[in-house]
Enzyme design. Structure first.
Site, mmCIF file in Angstrom:
data_model
loop_
_atom_site.group_PDB
_atom_site.id
_atom_site.type_symbol
_atom_site.label_atom_id
_atom_site.label_comp_id
_atom_site.label_asym_id
_atom_site.label_seq_id
_atom_site.Cartn_x
_atom_site.Cartn_y
_atom_site.Cartn_z
ATOM 1 N N ASN A 8 26.251 33.553 50.055
ATOM 2 C CA ASN A 8 26.072 33.642 48.605
ATOM 3 C C ASN A 8 26.154 32.218 48.068
ATOM 4 O O ASN A 8 27.239 31.660 47.918
ATOM 5 C CB ASN A 8 27.156 34.530 47.978
ATOM 6 C CG ASN A 8 26.956 34.742 46.495
ATOM 7 O OD1 ASN A 8 26.127 34.092 45.854
ATOM 8 N ND2 ASN A 8 27.727 35.648 45.921
ATOM 9 N N LYS A 15 29.624 30.731 49.227
ATOM 10 C CA LYS A 15 30.579 31.595 49.919
ATOM 11 C C LYS A 15 29.899 32.181 51.146
ATOM 12 O O LYS A 15 28.684 32.355 51.177
ATOM 13 C CB LYS A 15 31.042 32.731 48.994
ATOM 14 C CG LYS A 15 31.830 32.264 47.782
ATOM 15 C CD LYS A 15 32.399 33.438 46.993
ATOM 16 C CE LYS A 15 31.311 34.236 46.309
ATOM 17 N NZ LYS A 15 31.856 35.308 45.435
ATOM 18 N N ARG A 101 22.201 36.497 49.372
ATOM 19 C CA ARG A 101 22.107 37.032 48.012
ATOM 20 C C ARG A 101 21.152 36.149 47.232
ATOM 21 O O ARG A 101 21.308 34.936 47.157
ATOM 22 C CB ARG A 101 23.473 37.029 47.331
ATOM 23 C CG ARG A 101 23.416 37.457 45.868
ATOM 24 C CD ARG A 101 24.789 37.410 45.229
ATOM 25 N NE ARG A 101 24.729 37.831 43.823
ATOM 26 C CZ ARG A 101 24.960 37.026 42.787
ATOM 27 N NH1 ARG A 101 25.260 35.753 42.997
ATOM 28 N NH2 ARG A 101 24.898 37.489 41.565
ATOM 29 N N GLY A 222 31.273 39.034 34.376
ATOM 30 C CA GLY A 222 29.980 39.589 34.024
ATOM 31 C C GLY A 222 30.097 41.098 34.122
ATOM 32 O O GLY A 222 30.820 41.606 34.982
ATOM 33 N N ARG A 251 29.961 36.118 27.620
ATOM 34 C CA ARG A 251 28.633 36.441 27.096
ATOM 35 C C ARG A 251 28.746 37.479 25.986
ATOM 36 O O ARG A 251 29.547 38.405 26.057
ATOM 37 C CB ARG A 251 27.726 36.983 28.202
ATOM 38 C CG ARG A 251 27.484 36.010 29.334
ATOM 39 C CD ARG A 251 26.656 36.663 30.427
ATOM 40 N NE ARG A 251 26.754 35.920 31.674
ATOM 41 C CZ ARG A 251 26.681 36.458 32.876
ATOM 42 N NH1 ARG A 251 26.513 37.764 33.009
ATOM 43 N NH2 ARG A 251 26.778 35.707 33.954
ATOM 44 N N ARG A 294 43.907 40.269 31.262
ATOM 45 C CA ARG A 294 45.367 40.254 31.377
ATOM 46 C C ARG A 294 45.983 39.461 30.221
ATOM 47 O O ARG A 294 46.987 39.883 29.636
ATOM 48 C CB ARG A 294 45.768 39.658 32.723
ATOM 49 C CG ARG A 294 45.379 40.547 33.912
ATOM 50 C CD ARG A 294 45.512 39.817 35.224
ATOM 51 N NE ARG A 294 44.567 38.693 35.301
ATOM 52 C CZ ARG A 294 44.370 37.965 36.395
ATOM 53 N NH1 ARG A 294 45.037 38.241 37.497
ATOM 54 N NH2 ARG A 294 43.495 36.966 36.386
ATOM 55 N N VAL A 341 37.796 43.959 36.529
ATOM 56 C CA VAL A 341 38.338 44.698 35.393
ATOM 57 C C VAL A 341 38.273 46.196 35.661
ATOM 58 O O VAL A 341 39.242 46.932 35.435
ATOM 59 C CB VAL A 341 37.581 44.340 34.099
ATOM 60 C CG1 VAL A 341 38.040 45.226 32.942
ATOM 61 C CG2 VAL A 341 37.788 42.868 33.754
ATOM 62 N N GLY A 342 37.142 46.669 36.137
ATOM 63 C CA GLY A 342 36.969 48.093 36.370
ATOM 64 C C GLY A 342 37.977 48.667 37.351
ATOM 65 O O GLY A 342 38.433 49.808 37.191
#
Length: 408
Positions: A8, A15, A101, A222, A251, A294, A341-342
């Protein structure tokens, strides 16, 4: 063992991850960053094999080095040295394929694609649609092909999963000739993650993917949400660029374009300044002063009204898309949350679905707040819609697609 190396690549870093696809276990991973600076950083981690249980990866050892890294080719040399010195040796067991990617495949690439000189030309030509990403992805591809000239290299495109969108879903209502001549349409992003999560949800529930109507929230810095019918993306929140849609870390997500015209005319802001505003100084950062949930939750606990409003705007947008995609799908069987986050913010998950009781969505507060890891159900047993937390693994998905495309 069938090793696959996943790359990536960014403009000044890349990475990598080496996986054994017989067990889908991570063997090693690393990060080479600050490429082109006076002093670069290379981090290489080797994982020990598990002694029992599922084929999961366990941390063994990490080594970090600081040294000049002139370009991506030099960076790949540093990576190869790390594999030889710290293991596993790519000389003794070279990768069977290398997966890359690539952010933007335009309307040309709709599946994992063996990389040829012509494919490289196309990725380069599509850089006009992703100037911050495709050139960097291509630099990694060229360096990797030089390092591994005798193995197949496969491009896996973030946009590919969304090539199943209908014209009604991907077409913007602007002058058709202008849109066509400049390739302006909705492409969608995060496709690798959305595919992995929707596949994993079906497997976890033991139900055929083809029978499920799913909504997947990929919520990180994102963020995007996708409506998936029978394994096919039918609508997604990101559009021509990753700016459209949800409120994100920095964003803005959806915004009336006339607001930008107004800022140009009345505030004298240039195109570059407006670009910086909506991509780097908006979202949660612009609303609440931080792009880290957080920090925002801690500020809310202190009574910070700015943080409260930022969180409410964030959740309001999630609910708007959840309702829209329930309508597009005609109901849902599964709703999944993934990414940083999810996977880790119960308050976001609860807030996003709090008003969806009319659609049979019931979150179990205890399950939602439980500090568990791995794929899990957070809805009640009575919920008509199964709500899941599904940790994403884009590298594994890229490796799977790479292996499938590389095999004759």
């Amino acid at each position: 063992m069938t090793p696959v190396l996943v790359i990536n690549s960014g403009s000044s870093s890349f990475k990598y991850q080496l996986l054994d696809m017989d067990t889908e276990r991570t063997l090693a991973s690393g990060l080479v960053e600050r490429i082109g600076d006076a002093l670069g950083v290379a981090r290489h981690t080797v994982y020990a094999a598990p002694t029992d249980g599922p084929a999961a990866a366990f941390l063994d050892a990490t080594r970090t080095r600081e040294l000049p890294i002139a370009d991506h080719t030099a960076g790949f040399g540093v990576m190869l040295e790390a594999f030889e010195s710290d293991g596993p040796s790519l000389t003794d067991s070279p990768p069977g394929a290398v997966g890359h990617r690539v952010v933007h495949g335009g309307a040309r690439f709709f599946e994992p694609t063996l990389i040829t000189p012509l494919v490289e030309i196309n990725i380069d030509e599509l850089a006009v649609l992703a100037p911050l990403h495709n050139p960097a992805n291509l630099a990694g591809i060229r360096a990797a092909r030089a390092a591994f000239p005798d193995v197949p290299h496969v491009a896996v495109f973030d946009t590919a999963f969304h090539q199943t969108l209908s014209p009604a879903a991907y077409t913007y209502a602007i002058d058709a000739e202008i849109a066509a001549s400049h390739r302006i349409r909705r492409y969608g992003f995060h496709g690798t993650s959305h595919k992995f999560v929707s596949d994993a949800a079906a497997a976890f529930l033991g139900r055929p993917l083809s029978e499920l109507k799913q909504i997947v929230f990929h919520l990180g810095n994102g963020a995007s949400v996708t409506a998936i019918d029978g394994g096919r993306s039918i609508d997604t929140s990101m559009g021509f660029t990753p700016l459209e849609g949800l409120v994100m870390g920095t964003r803005s997500g959806d915004i009336d374009p006339a607001a930008l015209f107004h800022l140009s005319r009345r505030a004298g802001m240039s195109i570059d300044e407006l670009d910086d505003l909506v991509n780097r100084r908006s979202g949660l950062l612009g609303l609440a002063g931080s792009n880290d949930l957080r920090d925002i939750r801690a500020a809310i606990a202190r009574g910070d009204e700015r943080a409260m409003l930022g969180f409410e705007v964030y959740v309001h947008r999630l609910r708007s898309y959840a309702g829209a995609y329930l309508a597009q799908l005609g109901g849902a069987d599964v709703i999944s949350f993934t990414a940083g986050v999810g996977e880790n913010a119960p308050a976001v998950r609860a807030g996003a679905l709090a008003t969806l009781g009319f659609a049979g969505v019931e979150i179990d507060p205890v399950r939602n707040e439980a500090p568990e890891r791995g794929i899990r159900i957070i809805s009640t047993d009575a919920s008509a819609v199964t709500v899941l937390v599904v940790p994403t693994d884009e590298e594994l998905e890229i490796a799977r697609q790479t292996l499938g495309a590389a095999r004759p």
